[in-house]
Scaffold this motif. Structure first.
Motif, mmCIF file in Angstrom:
data_model
loop_
_atom_site.group_PDB
_atom_site.id
_atom_site.type_symbol
_atom_site.label_atom_id
_atom_site.label_comp_id
_atom_site.label_asym_id
_atom_site.label_seq_id
_atom_site.Cartn_x
_atom_site.Cartn_y
_atom_site.Cartn_z
ATOM 1 N N GLY A 127 0.562 -1.556 0.002
ATOM 2 C CA GLY A 127 0.098 0.280 -0.066
ATOM 3 C C GLY A 127 0.485 1.546 -0.055
ATOM 4 N N THR A 128 0.211 2.410 0.036
ATOM 5 C CA THR A 128 0.564 3.658 0.160
ATOM 6 C C THR A 128 0.242 4.446 1.298
ATOM 7 N N LEU A 129 0.480 5.647 1.925
ATOM 8 C CA LEU A 129 -0.216 6.552 2.756
ATOM 9 C C LEU A 129 -0.567 7.612 1.695
ATOM 10 N N ALA A 130 -0.407 7.631 0.929
ATOM 11 C CA ALA A 130 -0.586 9.408 -0.287
ATOM 12 C C ALA A 130 -1.977 8.660 -0.262
ATOM 13 N N GLY A 131 -3.296 10.236 0.010
ATOM 14 C CA GLY A 131 -4.410 9.735 -0.358
ATOM 15 C C GLY A 131 -4.613 9.390 0.462
ATOM 16 N N THR A 132 -4.584 8.307 1.785
ATOM 17 C CA THR A 132 -5.106 8.174 2.578
ATOM 18 C C THR A 132 -5.587 9.456 3.925
ATOM 19 N N VAL A 133 -6.182 8.784 4.484
ATOM 20 C CA VAL A 133 -6.691 9.122 6.282
ATOM 21 C C VAL A 133 -5.778 8.778 7.757
ATOM 22 N N VAL A 134 -5.126 9.060 7.819
ATOM 23 C CA VAL A 134 -4.509 8.163 9.576
ATOM 24 C C VAL A 134 -5.553 8.613 10.640
ATOM 25 N N GLY A 135 -6.123 8.525 11.044
ATOM 26 C CA GLY A 135 -6.666 8.701 12.301
ATOM 27 C C GLY A 135 -5.420 9.017 13.877
#
Ligand SMILES: NC(=O)c1ccc[n+]([C@@H]2O[C@H](COP(=O)([O-])OP(=O)(O)OC[C@H]3O[C@@H](n4cnc5c(N)ncnc54)[C@H](O)[C@@H]3O)[C@@H](O)[C@H]2O)c1
Ligand SMILES: O=C(O)[C@H](O)COP(=O)(O)O
Length: 308
Positions: A127-135
């Motif tokens: 996966g990638t962190l790009a484009g994700t929402v980290v809570g």
């Protein structure tokens, strides 16, 4: 401005380096009985902490950021000001949280264990962190250091804190009492809150069940904020993708514990702030001695009503 040097006791270890450091900041090192303030230099030794402090002690500087053990032991009282090292190690701890999260999302545990070129297997799942929402649970110094690092990788941060006061850089900040759909909405969760009576098992079965199956849970704060048994169940049933834990409950994690050896778990032994622990404490101590001498407010004051 104060004209007389601060009379400071340093215990249990008053080595030459720390004595010289506080002297340069404006203190003289004296015995506890003659002191106005105490710098406690032992992270784990609470047993030898004086059971009752002389009435003349107006301020105590503790070495760690988290003070839950001092609160639980009844050591912190309301008779004087107590300060912690909160904030001084936020950058390395945020760096560690990001390391664990990236390692998880990019499936490093599998690659590290592999002895073959498993490209076909990994390619569709990395996966990638790009484009994700980290809570992020907790919107303090660690969250504030983590948010810009996430942004640099194209990830947004959604913070949950006590009161809901907006955290700079977060797309949304909610108070814990109005957490709503946080667990199901975010892609991953980082725990960065203090351990208090309110945060114990804050991440339990219901929260883990609500999280996405692709989510990684990262804990760099304190082990008991996550219900370990519920986490083991969530990992066994693959209801989340994995966990990156710098802190565990219990700590140290026993050799026989099921979290060890789980290919979807990364455990580091409470080392997130390692690069800064001692230096950070010294910075906080000398900074606070200077503030005391200048008649300014001390930094890192513990609020017993909040529990941290
Ligand atoms: N792994 C390590 O080596 C390491 C190093 C430093 C700190 N820590 C831990 O990380 C914790 C957090 O550090 P920090 O510097 O960000 O703290 P901080 O005091 O700057 O911030 C604490 C945040 O937690 C929030 N919070 C408090 N109670 C809450 C609740 N019930 N629900 C949701 N949010 C709540 C507060 O609103 C605040 O935003 C420390 O208390 C310490 O235990 C671990
Ligand atoms: O809170 C801290 O400063 C670090 O997590 C280290 O804590 P401990 O050594 O007191 O557990």
């Amino acid at each position: 401005m104060r004209s007389e040097p601060l009379r400071l006791a340093v215990a249990p270890d008053a080595d030459e380096a720390i004595v010289e450091m506080v002297r340069q900041a404006g203190a003289v090192v004296v015995d506890l009985a003659d002191a106005q303030a105490l710098a406690w230099t032992a992270w784990t030794d609470l047993a030898s902490f004086p059971r009752s402090l002389p009435a003349g002690i107006e301020w105590v500087q503790l070495p760690s950021a988290g003070v839950e053990r001092w609160v639980a032991a009844g050591i912190i009282d309301r008779a004087r000001v107590w300060t912690s090292a909160v904030g001084v190690c936020a950058t390395p701890v945020a760096e560690h949280a990001l390391t664990l999260l990236l390692a998880g999302v990019r499936l490093l545990p599998e690659s590290l264990r592999s002895t073959e070129w498993a490209r076909t297997d990994l390619l569709p799942r990395v996966g990638t962190l790009a484009g994700t929402v980290v809570g992020i649970v907790g919107g303090g110094s660690i969250a504030r250091a983590l948010i810009p690092a996430l942004a640099a990788l194209g990830a947004e941060a959604w913070v949950v804190n006590r009161g809901g006061r907006p955290v700079p850089g977060a797309v949304e900040t909610r108070p814990i009492a109005e957490i709503g759909d946080f667990w199901e909405a975010v892609d991953h969760v980082v725990v960065a809150a203090p351990q208090t009576s309110d945060t114990r098992h804050l991440v339990g079965s219901a929260e883990l069940d609500a999280m996405k199956q692709t989510a990684w849970l990262i804990n760099v704060a304190r082990g008991p904020i996550v219900d370990t048994e519920a986490l083991v169940r969530a990992l066994d049933s693959a209801s989340i993708a994995g966990a990156g834990l710098d802190v565990t409950d219990p700590e140290p994690l026993p050799a026989s514990h099921p979290l060890w050896g789980n290919p979807r778990v990364i455990v580091t032994p409470h080392v997130a702030d390692a690069a800064m622990t001692l230096r950070g404490f010294h910075q906080r101590l000398t900074g606070n001695v200077r503030r005391w001498m200048a008649g300014e407010e001390l930094v890192g004051v513990v609020d017993l009503d909040r529990g941290y």
